[in-house]
Design a protein around this motif. Sequence first.
Motif, PDB file in Angstrom:
ATOM      1  N   ARG A 163       0.837  -1.189   0.000  1.00  0.00           N
ATOM      2  CA  ARG A 163       0.000   0.000   0.000  1.00  0.00           C
ATOM      3  C   ARG A 163       0.883   1.256   0.000  1.00  0.00           C
ATOM      4  NH1 ARG A 163      -2.508   1.259   5.972  1.00  0.00           N
ATOM      5  NH2 ARG A 163      -0.555   1.029   7.169  1.00  0.00           N
ATOM      6  N   THR A 164       0.301   2.336  -0.434  1.00  0.00           N
ATOM      7  CA  THR A 164       0.977   3.634  -0.462  1.00  0.00           C
ATOM      8  C   THR A 164       0.313   4.544   0.559  1.00  0.00           C
ATOM      9  OG1 THR A 164       1.495   3.394  -2.805  1.00  0.00           O
ATOM     10  CG2 THR A 164       1.583   5.623  -1.884  1.00  0.00           C
ATOM     11  N   LEU A 165       1.157   5.295   1.321  1.00  0.00           N
ATOM     12  CA  LEU A 165       0.629   6.176   2.366  1.00  0.00           C
ATOM     13  C   LEU A 165       1.168   7.585   2.159  1.00  0.00           C
ATOM     14  CD1 LEU A 165      -1.079   6.315   4.951  1.00  0.00           C
ATOM     15  CD2 LEU A 165       1.041   5.925   6.253  1.00  0.00           C
ATOM     16  N   TYR A 166       0.258   8.563   2.106  1.00  0.00           N
ATOM     17  CA  TYR A 166       0.599   9.970   1.990  1.00  0.00           C
ATOM     18  C   TYR A 166       0.311  10.648   3.333  1.00  0.00           C
ATOM     19  CZ  TYR A 166       0.695   9.285  -3.075  1.00  0.00           C
ATOM     20  OH  TYR A 166       0.989   8.855  -4.330  1.00  0.00           O
ATOM     21  N   ASN A 167       1.254  11.455   3.790  1.00  0.00           N
ATOM     22  CA  ASN A 167       1.063  12.200   5.048  1.00  0.00           C
ATOM     23  C   ASN A 167       1.394  13.673   4.822  1.00  0.00           C
ATOM     24  OD1 ASN A 167       0.512  10.426   7.535  1.00  0.00           O
ATOM     25  ND2 ASN A 167       2.046   9.267   6.392  1.00  0.00           N
ATOM     26  N   ILE A 168       0.570  14.523   5.361  1.00  0.00           N
ATOM     27  CA  ILE A 168       0.849  15.960   5.373  1.00  0.00           C
ATOM     28  C   ILE A 168       0.412  16.486   6.735  1.00  0.00           C
ATOM     29  CG2 ILE A 168      -1.395  16.557   4.365  1.00  0.00           C
ATOM     30  CD1 ILE A 168      -0.008  18.936   3.017  1.00  0.00           C
ATOM     31  N   GLY A 169       1.241  17.329   7.359  1.00  0.00           N
ATOM     32  CA  GLY A 169       0.868  17.793   8.692  1.00  0.00           C
ATOM     33  C   GLY A 169       1.739  18.921   9.204  1.00  0.00           C
ATOM     34  N   ILE A 170       1.387  19.388  10.366  1.00  0.00           N
ATOM     35  CA  ILE A 170       2.122  20.448  11.071  1.00  0.00           C
ATOM     36  C   ILE A 170       2.412  19.962  12.482  1.00  0.00           C
ATOM     37  CG2 ILE A 170       2.014  22.802  11.973  1.00  0.00           C
ATOM     38  CD1 ILE A 170       0.213  23.531   9.679  1.00  0.00           C
ATOM     39  N   GLU A 171       3.689  20.084  12.892  1.00  0.00           N
ATOM     40  CA  GLU A 171       4.101  19.664  14.229  1.00  0.00           C
ATOM     41  C   GLU A 171       4.622  20.863  15.000  1.00  0.00           C
ATOM     42  OE1 GLU A 171       7.020  16.717  13.608  1.00  0.00           O
ATOM     43  OE2 GLU A 171       5.620  15.203  12.841  1.00  0.00           O
ATOM     44  N   SER A 172       4.359  20.896  16.286  1.00  0.00           N
ATOM     45  CA  SER A 172       4.782  22.032  17.114  1.00  0.00           C
ATOM     46  C   SER A 172       5.349  21.525  18.427  1.00  0.00           C
ATOM     47  CB  SER A 172       3.599  22.966  17.385  1.00  0.00           C
ATOM     48  OG  SER A 172       3.995  24.045  18.223  1.00  0.00           O
ATOM     49  N   THR A 173       6.421  22.199  18.869  1.00  0.00           N
ATOM     50  CA  THR A 173       7.042  21.905  20.167  1.00  0.00           C
ATOM     51  C   THR A 173       7.278  23.219  20.882  1.00  0.00           C
ATOM     52  OG1 THR A 173       8.160  19.958  19.262  1.00  0.00           O
ATOM     53  CG2 THR A 173       8.982  20.813  21.352  1.00  0.00           C
ATOM     54  N   TRP A 174       6.937  23.255  22.157  1.00  0.00           N
ATOM     55  CA  TRP A 174       7.105  24.484  22.955  1.00  0.00           C
ATOM     56  C   TRP A 174       7.755  24.108  24.273  1.00  0.00           C
ATOM     57  CZ3 TRP A 174       2.579  27.845  25.259  1.00  0.00           C
ATOM     58  CH2 TRP A 174       3.130  29.029  25.793  1.00  0.00           C
ATOM     59  N   GLU A 175       8.958  24.651  24.518  1.00  0.00           N
ATOM     60  CA  GLU A 175       9.643  24.396  25.779  1.00  0.00           C
ATOM     61  C   GLU A 175       9.201  25.424  26.808  1.00  0.00           C
ATOM     62  OE1 GLU A 175      14.081  23.900  27.813  1.00  0.00           O
ATOM     63  OE2 GLU A 175      13.908  24.297  25.655  1.00  0.00           O
ATOM     64  N   LEU A 176       8.797  24.945  27.969  1.00  0.00           N
ATOM     65  CA  LEU A 176       8.405  25.820  29.074  1.00  0.00           C
ATOM     66  C   LEU A 176       9.634  26.102  29.939  1.00  0.00           C
ATOM     67  CD1 LEU A 176       5.053  24.081  30.052  1.00  0.00           C
ATOM     68  CD2 LEU A 176       5.427  25.968  28.450  1.00  0.00           C
ATOM     69  N   ASP A 177       9.923  27.368  30.122  1.00  0.00           N
ATOM     70  CA  ASP A 177      11.154  27.758  30.828  1.00  0.00           C
ATOM     71  C   ASP A 177      10.944  27.700  32.338  1.00  0.00           C
ATOM     72  OD1 ASP A 177      13.795  28.574  31.002  1.00  0.00           O
ATOM     73  OD2 ASP A 177      13.293  30.703  30.905  1.00  0.00           O
ATOM     74  N   ILE A 178      10.771  26.486  32.867  1.00  0.00           N
ATOM     75  CA  ILE A 178      10.456  26.321  34.288  1.00  0.00           C
ATOM     76  C   ILE A 178      11.612  26.792  35.169  1.00  0.00           C
ATOM     77  CG2 ILE A 178       9.812  24.653  36.065  1.00  0.00           C
ATOM     78  CD1 ILE A 178       7.663  25.107  33.986  1.00  0.00           C
ATOM     79  N   PHE A 179      12.854  26.452  34.793  1.00  0.00           N
ATOM     80  CA  PHE A 179      13.999  26.755  35.659  1.00  0.00           C
ATOM     81  C   PHE A 179      14.876  27.894  35.128  1.00  0.00           C
ATOM     82  CE2 PHE A 179      12.808  22.381  36.660  1.00  0.00           C
ATOM     83  CZ  PHE A 179      12.684  22.479  38.036  1.00  0.00           C
ATOM     84  N   GLY A 180      14.370  28.629  34.153  1.00  0.00           N
ATOM     85  CA  GLY A 180      15.014  29.874  33.735  1.00  0.00           C
ATOM     86  C   GLY A 180      16.220  29.740  32.842  1.00  0.00           C
ATOM     87  N   GLY A 181      16.467  28.558  32.279  1.00  0.00           N
ATOM     88  CA  GLY A 181      17.619  28.421  31.394  1.00  0.00           C
ATOM     89  C   GLY A 181      17.519  29.293  30.160  1.00  0.00           C
ATOM     90  N   LEU A 182      16.316  29.376  29.586  1.00  0.00           N
ATOM     91  CA  LEU A 182      16.130  30.216  28.402  1.00  0.00           C
ATOM     92  C   LEU A 182      16.266  31.696  28.745  1.00  0.00           C
ATOM     93  CD1 LEU A 182      13.101  28.415  26.687  1.00  0.00           C
ATOM     94  CD2 LEU A 182      15.556  28.023  26.392  1.00  0.00           C
ATOM     95  N   GLN A 183      15.763  32.089  29.918  1.00  0.00           N
ATOM     96  CA  GLN A 183      15.898  33.484  30.333  1.00  0.00           C
ATOM     97  C   GLN A 183      17.355  33.847  30.542  1.00  0.00           C
ATOM     98  OE1 GLN A 183      13.329  35.857  30.605  1.00  0.00           O
ATOM     99  NE2 GLN A 183      15.176  37.107  30.612  1.00  0.00           N
ATOM    100  N   ARG A 184      18.131  32.899  31.094  1.00  0.00           N
ATOM    101  CA  ARG A 184      19.560  33.144  31.266  1.00  0.00           C
ATOM    102  C   ARG A 184      20.241  33.342  29.907  1.00  0.00           C
ATOM    103  NH1 ARG A 184      20.581  34.828  36.370  1.00  0.00           N
ATOM    104  NH2 ARG A 184      20.089  33.261  37.962  1.00  0.00           N
ATOM    105  N   GLN A 185      19.853  32.537  28.929  1.00  0.00           N
ATOM    106  CA  GLN A 185      20.428  32.698  27.599  1.00  0.00           C
ATOM    107  C   GLN A 185      20.091  34.067  27.027  1.00  0.00           C
ATOM    108  OE1 GLN A 185      20.164  29.465  24.708  1.00  0.00           O
ATOM    109  NE2 GLN A 185      19.445  28.100  26.331  1.00  0.00           N
ATOM    110  N   ALA A 186      18.848  34.501  27.221  1.00  0.00           N
ATOM    111  CA  ALA A 186      18.448  35.824  26.724  1.00  0.00           C
ATOM    112  C   ALA A 186      19.224  36.933  27.435  1.00  0.00           C
ATOM    113  CB  ALA A 186      16.951  36.017  26.914  1.00  0.00           C
ATOM    114  N   ASN A 187      19.399  36.798  28.754  1.00  0.00           N
ATOM    115  CA  ASN A 187      20.160  37.802  29.503  1.00  0.00           C
ATOM    116  C   ASN A 187      21.605  37.869  29.020  1.00  0.00           C
ATOM    117  OD1 ASN A 187      17.847  38.215  30.980  1.00  0.00           O
ATOM    118  ND2 ASN A 187      18.542  37.082  32.786  1.00  0.00           N
ATOM    119  N   ALA A 188      22.200  36.697  28.778  1.00  0.00           N
ATOM    120  CA  ALA A 188      23.583  36.662  28.293  1.00  0.00           C
ATOM    121  C   ALA A 188      23.681  37.308  26.917  1.00  0.00           C
ATOM    122  CB  ALA A 188      24.089  35.225  28.253  1.00  0.00           C
TER     123      ALA A 188
END
Length: 494
Positions: free
Chosen positions: A145-170
Amino acid sequence: MTRFHAGGASLPPPGITFRRGAVWQTVLLIMLALASGCTVGPDYVPPTIDHSDQWSTSAAAVSNEDPQFSQWWSLFNDRQLENYIDQAVSHNRTLAIAKTNIHRAHALRRQAGSLFFPSVDGSLSHTRQGTSGTTADTFSGGSRRTLYNIGIESTWELDIFGGLQRQANASDARLESALANKDTVLLGIVAEVGRTYFDVLGLQKRIDIIEKNIALQAKTFELIEDLFNAGEATEFDLSRARAQEQLTRSRLPDLRAEMKASIFRLSVLLGQAPEFLLDSFVPEQALPQAPDVISTGIRSDMLRRRPDIRRAERDLAAATEDIGVQVAELFPRFFLTGSIGRASSTSSNLADQLSNTFSFGQLMQWPIFNAGRLRAQIDVEKADAAMAADFYEQTVLDALSDVESSLARYIEKRATRDKLQQAFVSQQRAAELARVLFNSGETDFLAVLDAERMLIDMEDGLATSEIDVLLNLVTVYAALGGGWQAYSSTSSTN
């Protein structure tokens, strides 16, 4: 059953249910991220400077009043100098590199800021699948059989411990460091243009002095030659007069070579080829006079004004934030994930709503074992921060030393110039008296030659001293942090 609505299509399709428990888990996770405010790692505290506000160098030529030298070159009323500085700010290559580095820092800051938002990716795939059955060790049956797929995937990291904020500050700190570095380069270029320009003017003055004395000595030689032909002077007098003129002429090639080298250097500072100013540079005025008093302000004002100190402080802030980035790696990372799409055995059925697919969930990642790699990286960042702190303190000490040294040199160079000025006036009188005594027959021509030789040396020494005073004055202005302010707002990124 909960449905998503996107573009008028109702999702999910019949047969796919979305559990309410997952919704509440996601909501709680987002509320935890927003409410926790937990940022691990050390918080940056700007360093304090514990130094006396008074300069150790004191003299009548130095005042602690607030300085006004953000455009110190305007004090000399030299339009040519102002034009050269404008050209250097517009075209200097080293300054262009510093400006490009600001663009790079802006891009890195945008990159760090993008981590706070979900990432969304689109996908399109075409897959052929097959199965086989076996009967008596032979392949039979099976399916393809032949299978066609089309879609949109999303990932969102929640900055619980502030690592992303530290990167932004730096990234913020590094952007500010890039701006301060540009101002540091700007200060240095403006000062170097001023020093090189005055060096060319000074060399031209020395050349003029030598040429003037060559003309006078040529007339003296003609006079001695006439006296020799009349039997009133000796061959020794004639030889000494010729040697004096030739010795004076021998000084010209070195001075002309040095002036060419300075013009080449000035052209490059203007962002041009070395020969750019070679034919067009014509000194339009004499060496300017240095002001009687320099207003330096107090030490703390200078430390706030110097862009290299600001750059070192911002580098320290970035290094401190980098520690927090690595500390956050020890803690769990939380992600929200989701995807919507359509799957079908034929490409034409992708438009069929019954082929919809849907997923939504949460993800936690927590490093369990990495042989001490993360803690080793934290130690690396701590060492970098310690070095940045030491570099900041060294930069402050160097700045204080720059000002104290340049002030001391400037004061002593002024004293040397004043003494040479007095000596030159006295030697002028001595040369005049020697010629009067020779004309009256009371002394030989050797005394005249010695007096004129000393006068030439002293006049050249006085011109050199005047150049040194101006060069050291520009160094004082630069050490005090003057010269970048006038162009900083117009040359940050363009």
